[in-house]
Design a protein around this motif. Sequence first.
Motif, PDB file in Angstrom:
ATOM      1  N   GLU A 421    -101.365 -21.007  99.690  1.00 43.74           N
ATOM      2  CA  GLU A 421    -100.396 -22.107  99.692  1.00 43.74           C
ATOM      3  C   GLU A 421    -100.031 -22.500 101.121  1.00 43.74           C
ATOM      4  N   ALA A 422     -99.855 -21.512 101.985  1.00 47.56           N
ATOM      5  CA  ALA A 422     -99.482 -21.797 103.373  1.00 47.56           C
ATOM      6  C   ALA A 422    -100.569 -22.568 104.101  1.00 47.56           C
ATOM      7  N   PHE A 423    -101.822 -22.214 103.847  1.00 49.37           N
ATOM      8  CA  PHE A 423    -102.918 -22.871 104.569  1.00 49.37           C
ATOM      9  C   PHE A 423    -103.206 -24.296 104.063  1.00 49.37           C
ATOM     10  N   LYS A 424    -102.521 -24.699 103.018  1.00 47.31           N
ATOM     11  CA  LYS A 424    -102.584 -26.110 102.611  1.00 47.31           C
ATOM     12  C   LYS A 424    -101.768 -26.978 103.568  1.00 47.31           C
ATOM     13  N   LYS A 425    -100.854 -26.340 104.311  1.00 44.85           N
ATOM     14  CA  LYS A 425     -99.943 -27.069 105.197  1.00 44.85           C
ATOM     15  C   LYS A 425    -100.257 -26.876 106.678  1.00 44.85           C
ATOM     16  N   VAL A 426    -100.912 -25.752 107.034  1.00 46.19           N
ATOM     17  CA  VAL A 426    -101.080 -25.421 108.453  1.00 46.19           C
ATOM     18  C   VAL A 426    -102.514 -24.989 108.739  1.00 46.19           C
ATOM     19  N   ASP A 427    -102.861 -25.016 110.028  1.00 46.85           N
ATOM     20  CA  ASP A 427    -104.188 -24.563 110.467  1.00 46.85           C
ATOM     21  C   ASP A 427    -104.223 -23.053 110.666  1.00 46.85           C
ATOM     22  N   VAL A 428    -103.171 -22.519 111.292  1.00 47.69           N
ATOM     23  CA  VAL A 428    -103.084 -21.080 111.557  1.00 47.69           C
ATOM     24  C   VAL A 428    -101.652 -20.619 111.304  1.00 47.69           C
ATOM     25  N   ILE A 429    -101.493 -19.320 111.141  1.00 52.02           N
ATOM     26  CA  ILE A 429    -100.173 -18.712 110.977  1.00 52.02           C
ATOM     27  C   ILE A 429     -99.972 -17.738 112.136  1.00 52.02           C
ATOM     28  N   VAL A 430     -98.799 -17.813 112.756  1.00 53.24           N
ATOM     29  CA  VAL A 430     -98.524 -16.994 113.930  1.00 53.24           C
ATOM     30  C   VAL A 430     -97.610 -15.831 113.578  1.00 53.24           C
ATOM     31  N   ASP A 489    -107.281 -19.163 107.570  1.00 48.54           N
ATOM     32  CA  ASP A 489    -107.806 -19.088 106.210  1.00 48.54           C
ATOM     33  C   ASP A 489    -109.210 -18.484 106.222  1.00 48.54           C
ATOM     34  N   SER A 490    -109.710 -18.133 105.055  1.00 50.13           N
ATOM     35  CA  SER A 490    -111.041 -17.523 104.954  1.00 50.13           C
ATOM     36  C   SER A 490    -112.100 -18.382 105.648  1.00 50.13           C
ATOM     37  N   PHE A 491    -112.902 -17.733 106.499  1.00 49.82           N
ATOM     38  CA  PHE A 491    -114.024 -18.348 107.214  1.00 49.82           C
ATOM     39  C   PHE A 491    -113.585 -19.449 108.179  1.00 49.82           C
ATOM     40  N   GLN A 492    -112.344 -19.346 108.654  1.00 52.14           N
ATOM     41  CA  GLN A 492    -111.833 -20.295 109.646  1.00 52.14           C
ATOM     42  C   GLN A 492    -111.618 -19.593 110.993  1.00 52.14           C
ATOM     43  N   GLU A 493    -112.580 -18.772 111.369  1.00 44.80           N
ATOM     44  CA  GLU A 493    -112.483 -18.064 112.651  1.00 44.80           C
ATOM     45  C   GLU A 493    -112.362 -19.021 113.833  1.00 44.80           C
ATOM     46  N   SER A 494    -112.991 -20.182 113.723  1.00 44.77           N
ATOM     47  CA  SER A 494    -112.916 -21.160 114.817  1.00 44.77           C
ATOM     48  C   SER A 494    -111.475 -21.560 115.104  1.00 44.77           C
ATOM     49  N   LYS A 495    -110.663 -21.650 114.060  1.00 44.33           N
ATOM     50  CA  LYS A 495    -109.273 -22.075 114.248  1.00 44.33           C
ATOM     51  C   LYS A 495    -108.442 -21.004 114.950  1.00 44.33           C
ATOM     52  N   VAL A 496    -108.659 -19.728 114.600  1.00 41.35           N
ATOM     53  CA  VAL A 496    -107.878 -18.692 115.276  1.00 41.35           C
ATOM     54  C   VAL A 496    -108.371 -18.498 116.712  1.00 41.35           C
TER      55      VAL A 496
END
Length: 508
Positions: A421-430, A489-496
């Motif tokens: 649910e959180a990743f529907k709103k944001v790219d990453v979580i800190v 999110d899953s398989f979003q290593e580029s974003k982190v």
Amino acid sequence: MTIAETRDKVLNKETTLTEIVQQYIEQIEAQDSEINAYTATHFDEALEQAKTIQKKMEDGTAGKLAGVVMGIKDVISERGKKLTCASKILENFESVYDATVIERLRAEDAIFIGRLNMDEFAMGSTTEYSSFGAVKNPRDTSKVPGGSSGGSAAAVAANMAQATLGSDTGGSIRQPASYCGVVGLKPTYGRVSRWGLVAYASSFDCIGPLAHSVEDTARVLDVIAGFDEKDNTSSHIEKDDYVAAVQNPDKNIKIGVPEEFFAEGLDEEIKEGIESILDKLEADGAELVPIHLPHTKFGIATYYILATAEASSNLARYDGIRYGHRADKEEMLDELKKEEIALKEQFDLAEGEKKIELQEELAKMDSALIRLYKKSRTEGFGTEVKRRIMLGTYVLSAGYYDAYYGKAQKVRRLIQNDYKEAFKKVDVIVSPTAPTTAFDLGSTLNDPVQMYLNDVYTITANLAGICGISVPAGTHSNGLPYGIQFMGDSFQESKVLNAGRLVEMLNA
């Protein structure tokens, strides 16, 4: 030097790979007697690799990681090398094949200089639970380096390797990266093959890189990531261009800020430091989005139920029969015979109910084989491993399975849903990577629960199977580093990686 700088200097003939490897050898010889990051070193082999790869660089045929001097956590299989998992039960075991990550690194011309110390079977958060002795934090040798990949983080921090591989089950790459002031990345579950990784908790374990910079971490990840037919949990999803994500970071990202991760228990100075970084990122174009992860408060309990359950099953194979440490057979048989004789003597002298009790006790005596299992495992496993086997066996036992293991699986799903649910709103979580800086060696040995709580911010990423990175955020007034964590999110290593690089640029 970064990986790119190393390559450029060699190609420009400012140095040679042999000289670079020799510098790392000298650094290890000078420091590791105190740091204790390595369980074994392979200097002659590393120098031979350097000569071969130097020629390939001159010919233009070298791989992506040509000349990168790496240490490998002693839980990852490397053909012809001891694979001890820092445990007495495997002290003489030699691996007969390469893990997939080793094959891929070798194909791209990485140089392997040694095996790295760790908590036994990756069970711990301090790297004090090792049959090779505790690892010390290079930033302050009276402090722990974190764990279980403490050797992997310490080797990078002490410049005894350019990059390393660790494993992350509940934060075991990211937390030591924070304590030692380096970069550590936990990939999405299934992104990097686990073939050749000795299992602790199979639905949690991930192999990942540690390095001095986000870009170097991305370069190693680029090589080890991707589908592997030998691992049935490996994903077919194509990997991104991780290096490009770091070299051209997007400042206009949405960062989720969960209030649950900035509440009671977090060191105030770390909290203020991370909030300052977030303010700067916001000023540069990032959007800070308040979010809630309501089930994260159950993360520690859920993790230690599920992970120990899997550990008790995975470690059942170490029985002293097929491989690994075996108790002295003759000594064990002598003990068994003495016990049997003593009971029979008591039986002959007893009367009435006592005789019946002794008869039942004789009937229940372990066979020689069962006794050998018990004695081998008692001698071979350390304190923390035994503790987790017992916890795991308990939560899987009849009458407790539904009450503990079954409920924990349901909570794991709720935690996964929170993140979805959180990743529907944001790219990453800190979040912070850890609630404090590195603490004193020995301070949690008699308080394992306190040790477990140090993984409070990292565990949920493993429960959800998502990716996360720890990047140095600053230096505390006590002189020790602390990290900032970004989860994707899953398989979003580029974003982190992108987010981590933005922090790195702020601190440059």
